[in-house]
Design a protein around this motif. Structure first.
Motif, PDB file in Angstrom:
ATOM      1  N   ARG A 184      44.386  30.756  44.434  1.00  0.00           N
ATOM      2  CA  ARG A 184      43.629  31.437  43.227  1.00  0.00           C
ATOM      3  C   ARG A 184      43.367  32.685  43.996  1.00  0.00           C
ATOM      4  O   ARG A 184      43.000  32.861  45.311  1.00  0.00           O
ATOM      5  N   LEU A 185      43.599  33.892  43.452  1.00  0.00           N
ATOM      6  CA  LEU A 185      43.453  35.372  43.833  1.00  0.00           C
ATOM      7  C   LEU A 185      42.463  36.127  42.918  1.00  0.00           C
ATOM      8  O   LEU A 185      43.000  36.362  41.751  1.00  0.00           O
ATOM      9  N   LEU A 186      41.566  36.742  43.115  1.00  0.00           N
ATOM     10  CA  LEU A 186      40.699  37.549  42.621  1.00  0.00           C
ATOM     11  C   LEU A 186      40.899  39.044  43.075  1.00  0.00           C
ATOM     12  O   LEU A 186      40.669  39.374  44.286  1.00  0.00           O
ATOM     13  N   ALA A 187      41.790  39.744  42.247  1.00  0.00           N
ATOM     14  CA  ALA A 187      42.044  41.132  42.508  1.00  0.00           C
ATOM     15  C   ALA A 187      41.083  42.249  42.061  1.00  0.00           C
ATOM     16  O   ALA A 187      40.973  42.133  40.822  1.00  0.00           O
ATOM     17  N   TYR A 188      40.297  42.573  42.701  1.00  0.00           N
ATOM     18  CA  TYR A 188      39.334  43.658  41.991  1.00  0.00           C
ATOM     19  C   TYR A 188      39.865  44.923  42.287  1.00  0.00           C
ATOM     20  O   TYR A 188      40.320  45.540  43.112  1.00  0.00           O
ATOM     21  N   GLU A 189      39.649  45.924  41.174  1.00  0.00           N
ATOM     22  CA  GLU A 189      39.970  47.216  41.080  1.00  0.00           C
ATOM     23  C   GLU A 189      38.986  47.932  40.326  1.00  0.00           C
ATOM     24  O   GLU A 189      38.617  47.531  39.258  1.00  0.00           O
TER      25      GLU A 189
ATOM     26  N   VAL B 295      46.314  34.444  39.535  1.00  0.00           N
ATOM     27  CA  VAL B 295      45.889  35.640  39.668  1.00  0.00           C
ATOM     28  C   VAL B 295      44.754  36.120  38.514  1.00  0.00           C
ATOM     29  O   VAL B 295      45.127  35.883  37.275  1.00  0.00           O
ATOM     30  N   GLN B 296      43.604  36.562  39.043  1.00  0.00           N
ATOM     31  CA  GLN B 296      42.735  37.053  37.901  1.00  0.00           C
ATOM     32  C   GLN B 296      42.326  38.499  38.263  1.00  0.00           C
ATOM     33  O   GLN B 296      41.733  38.688  39.376  1.00  0.00           O
ATOM     34  N   VAL B 297      42.633  39.500  37.574  1.00  0.00           N
ATOM     35  CA  VAL B 297      42.303  40.801  37.816  1.00  0.00           C
ATOM     36  C   VAL B 297      40.796  41.143  37.411  1.00  0.00           C
ATOM     37  O   VAL B 297      40.473  40.639  36.298  1.00  0.00           O
ATOM     38  N   VAL B 298      40.128  41.645  38.311  1.00  0.00           N
ATOM     39  CA  VAL B 298      38.596  41.994  37.946  1.00  0.00           C
ATOM     40  C   VAL B 298      38.374  43.246  37.977  1.00  0.00           C
ATOM     41  O   VAL B 298      38.422  44.041  38.994  1.00  0.00           O
ATOM     42  N   ALA B 299      37.946  43.836  36.752  1.00  0.00           N
ATOM     43  CA  ALA B 299      37.636  45.197  36.669  1.00  0.00           C
ATOM     44  C   ALA B 299      36.238  45.524  37.347  1.00  0.00           C
ATOM     45  O   ALA B 299      35.364  44.869  36.727  1.00  0.00           O
TER      46      ALA B 299
END
Length: 258
Positions: free
Chosen positions: A58-63, A82-86
């Protein structure tokens, strides 16, 4: 054709374009494939995200840059792990289960990100691409040590594990970068009950009160005991506080607490 997203100077954006360096960073951050939870700081355009994703469950990609989030969502739509986290990584609540942190961090926010990591109870390790000078200072690579590193040494090991030239980024920053690796020790070097005394010792030593490390410590301990602790640690009384390595701090602590 979509117009390229302009770099935000306010967000200190320098995208990593050196794929060899990115691959090395991914391997250092997740040395064993199919690791558990990884949080990425500043996913940017997804260059590192792409390499981290196959290595974790599991990868939480913060941007934080909202202009980049739709691109990231589209790029990783088929990657279920992958979960992109705004949003701002620093505003995130640390997970309660063990996790790692990785990322090409904005140079201007490095200190805050490191403090966030150190304050997270379940963090196992952090692999951060920072200004080379910052990584060298924190790991004693200049032959000097900072109070932050010494304070956290009983629980965390700090290492400089790589360098990336400034031309591996776009736009090109003014300085080279270093890969900083912070790992929580499986067995702390001090018992939890001793950490309060350790903090007091290190903060007093770095306070500069008295004009030297020896003089500072004499304000809280008998001179005879300080002299004996210095001898036991193999330190000269005139030593500069920054020149004392963490292992010698541990010997000082042992001598003063005996």
């Amino acid at each position: 054709m979509a117009r390229p997203t302009r770099v935000s100077r306010a967000l200190s954006q320098n995208y990593l374009t050196d794929r060899t360096a990115a691959a090395r960073l991914a391997r250092l951050a997740v040395p064993h494939p199919k690791a558990g939870l990884v949080l990425e700081v500043g996913a940017g355009k997804g260059a590192l995200t792409e390499l981290l994703a196959p290595r974790c469950r599991r990868l939480l990609a913060y941007e934080i840059d909202g202009r980049l989030v739709p691109q990231l969502d589209a790029r990783f739509r088929s990657a279920s792990q992958v979960q992109v986290v705004a949003g701002d990584f620093l505003a995130a609540r640390p997970p309660r289960t063990p996790f790692s942190v990785a990322g090409n961090v904005p140079f201007s926010r490095t200190a805050a990100i490191v403090h966030w990591c150190l304050a997270a109870p379940a963090l196992t390790d952090a692999t951060l691409l920072t200004q080379l000078e910052y990584a060298r200072k924190r790991t004693g690579d200049y032959g000097r040590w900072t109070s932050l590193t010494v304070l956290n040494w009983p629980r965390y090991e700090w290492r400089l594990v790589g360098r990336v030239g400034r031309h591996g980024f776009r736009p090109v920053p003014r300085v080279d970068a270093g890969i900083l690796r912070i790992e929580r020790r499986r067995t702390p070097l001090l018992d939890p009950a001793a950490l309060s005394g350790w903090r007091h010792l290190v903060e007093l030593g770095f306070s500069g009160v008295g004009g030297s490390l020896h003089a500072s410590l004499c304000r809280a301990h008998p001179r005879r005991r300080v002299d004996a602790a210095f001898r036991g640690a193999g330190l000269d009384r005139a030593v500069l506080v920054g020149a004392v390595s963490p292992d010698r701090w541990l010997r000082l602590h042992e001598g003063l607490e005996a």
